[in-house]
Design a protein around this motif. Structure first.
Motif, PDB file in Angstrom:
ATOM      1  N   SER A  56       0.824  -1.208   0.000  1.00  0.00           N
ATOM      2  CA  SER A  56       0.000   0.000   0.000  1.00  0.00           C
ATOM      3  C   SER A  56       0.856   1.254   0.000  1.00  0.00           C
ATOM      4  O   SER A  56       0.569   2.210  -0.718  1.00  0.00           O
ATOM      5  N   GLN A  57       1.913   1.248   0.799  1.00  0.00           N
ATOM      6  CA  GLN A  57       2.802   2.411   0.870  1.00  0.00           C
ATOM      7  C   GLN A  57       3.504   2.642  -0.466  1.00  0.00           C
ATOM      8  O   GLN A  57       3.609   3.778  -0.929  1.00  0.00           O
ATOM      9  N   LEU A  58       3.973   1.557  -1.090  1.00  0.00           N
ATOM     10  CA  LEU A  58       4.617   1.679  -2.392  1.00  0.00           C
ATOM     11  C   LEU A  58       3.629   2.189  -3.441  1.00  0.00           C
ATOM     12  O   LEU A  58       3.979   3.007  -4.291  1.00  0.00           O
ATOM     13  N   LYS A  59       2.393   1.716  -3.362  1.00  0.00           N
ATOM     14  CA  LYS A  59       1.382   2.168  -4.303  1.00  0.00           C
ATOM     15  C   LYS A  59       1.105   3.659  -4.136  1.00  0.00           C
ATOM     16  O   LYS A  59       0.972   4.394  -5.118  1.00  0.00           O
ATOM     17  N   ARG A  60       1.033   4.134  -2.878  1.00  0.00           N
ATOM     18  CA  ARG A  60       0.778   5.560  -2.627  1.00  0.00           C
ATOM     19  C   ARG A  60       1.892   6.437  -3.172  1.00  0.00           C
ATOM     20  O   ARG A  60       1.626   7.455  -3.813  1.00  0.00           O
ATOM     21  N   ILE A  61       3.152   6.053  -2.928  1.00  0.00           N
ATOM     22  CA  ILE A  61       4.245   6.912  -3.388  1.00  0.00           C
ATOM     23  C   ILE A  61       4.385   6.843  -4.909  1.00  0.00           C
ATOM     24  O   ILE A  61       4.689   7.848  -5.555  1.00  0.00           O
ATOM     25  N   ARG A  62       4.129   5.681  -5.502  1.00  0.00           N
ATOM     26  CA  ARG A  62       4.188   5.590  -6.966  1.00  0.00           C
ATOM     27  C   ARG A  62       3.086   6.431  -7.603  1.00  0.00           C
ATOM     28  O   ARG A  62       3.288   7.036  -8.656  1.00  0.00           O
ATOM     29  N   GLN A  63       1.926   6.479  -6.968  1.00  0.00           N
ATOM     30  CA  GLN A  63       0.835   7.323  -7.459  1.00  0.00           C
ATOM     31  C   GLN A  63       1.242   8.793  -7.396  1.00  0.00           C
ATOM     32  O   GLN A  63       0.976   9.558  -8.318  1.00  0.00           O
ATOM     33  N   ALA A  64       1.900   9.180  -6.299  1.00  0.00           N
ATOM     34  CA  ALA A  64       2.361  10.567  -6.160  1.00  0.00           C
ATOM     35  C   ALA A  64       3.400  10.902  -7.231  1.00  0.00           C
ATOM     36  O   ALA A  64       3.423  12.017  -7.750  1.00  0.00           O
ATOM     37  N   VAL A  65       4.245   9.946  -7.551  1.00  0.00           N
ATOM     38  CA  VAL A  65       5.274  10.174  -8.575  1.00  0.00           C
ATOM     39  C   VAL A  65       4.636  10.330  -9.953  1.00  0.00           C
ATOM     40  O   VAL A  65       4.997  11.229 -10.709  1.00  0.00           O
ATOM     41  N   THR A  66       3.688   9.469 -10.278  1.00  0.00           N
ATOM     42  CA  THR A  66       3.070   9.538 -11.609  1.00  0.00           C
ATOM     43  C   THR A  66       2.230  10.796 -11.794  1.00  0.00           C
ATOM     44  O   THR A  66       2.095  11.286 -12.913  1.00  0.00           O
ATOM     45  N   THR A  67       1.674  11.333 -10.702  1.00  0.00           N
ATOM     46  CA  THR A  67       0.881  12.560 -10.801  1.00  0.00           C
ATOM     47  C   THR A  67       1.734  13.810 -10.595  1.00  0.00           C
ATOM     48  O   THR A  67       1.196  14.916 -10.591  1.00  0.00           O
ATOM     49  N   ASN A  68       3.048  13.619 -10.418  1.00  0.00           N
ATOM     50  CA  ASN A  68       3.990  14.736 -10.203  1.00  0.00           C
ATOM     51  C   ASN A  68       3.608  15.598  -9.003  1.00  0.00           C
ATOM     52  O   ASN A  68       3.771  16.814  -9.025  1.00  0.00           O
ATOM     53  N   ASP A  69       3.100  14.971  -7.962  1.00  0.00           N
ATOM     54  CA  ASP A  69       2.722  15.678  -6.735  1.00  0.00           C
ATOM     55  C   ASP A  69       3.947  15.735  -5.818  1.00  0.00           C
ATOM     56  O   ASP A  69       4.207  14.829  -5.032  1.00  0.00           O
ATOM     57  N   ILE A  70       4.713  16.826  -5.928  1.00  0.00           N
ATOM     58  CA  ILE A  70       5.993  16.958  -5.215  1.00  0.00           C
ATOM     59  C   ILE A  70       5.800  16.927  -3.701  1.00  0.00           C
ATOM     60  O   ILE A  70       6.544  16.240  -2.989  1.00  0.00           O
TER      61      ILE A  70
END
Length: 119
Positions: A56-70
């Protein structure tokens, strides 16, 4: 003890080629085997919980990376790296696999940071 077994592994006939998963319960013959089964069930629940938390944690950070949410990416980075390191200690991940996860994650994060204009 409960085992999940495919019907074709038991050489049982299947309906139109459909294989089913059967639950087979075996009674332990010794008190030590009963205790070991209880311990295994507890450890399995704990291990599944840790694995789900990591995914879940990896999914959350990967989602943040793909949406460019710094902001979200920076907030999740330290806890994610910490959780990956803890997963090594718990035996959930091999140290090389964890290193690979961290390396690939940092490459993606650095690419996003480089694409953003300097403030």
């Amino acid at each position: 003890m409960c085992y999940l077994v495919h019907s074709h592994a038991l050489k049982w006939p299947s309906i139109k080629g459909q294989h089913t998963i059967l639950e087979i319960y075996l009674m332990a013959n010794h008190a030590s085997a009963v205790k070991r089964d209880r311990q295994n069930q507890k450890r399995r629940a704990i291990n599944r919980s840790h694995a789900q938390r990591l995914r879940s944690q990896l999914k959350r950070i990967r989602q943040a990376v793909t949406t460019n949410d710094i902001e979200k990416m920076n907030a999740l980075l330290s806890p994610t790296l910490s959780l990956i390191d803890k997963s090594i200690q718990k035996g959930l991940l091999h140290k090389n696999a964890a290193s690979r996860y961290k390396s690939r994650l940092m490459h993606k994060i650095n690419a996003v940071r480089a694409s953003q204009p300097a403030a």
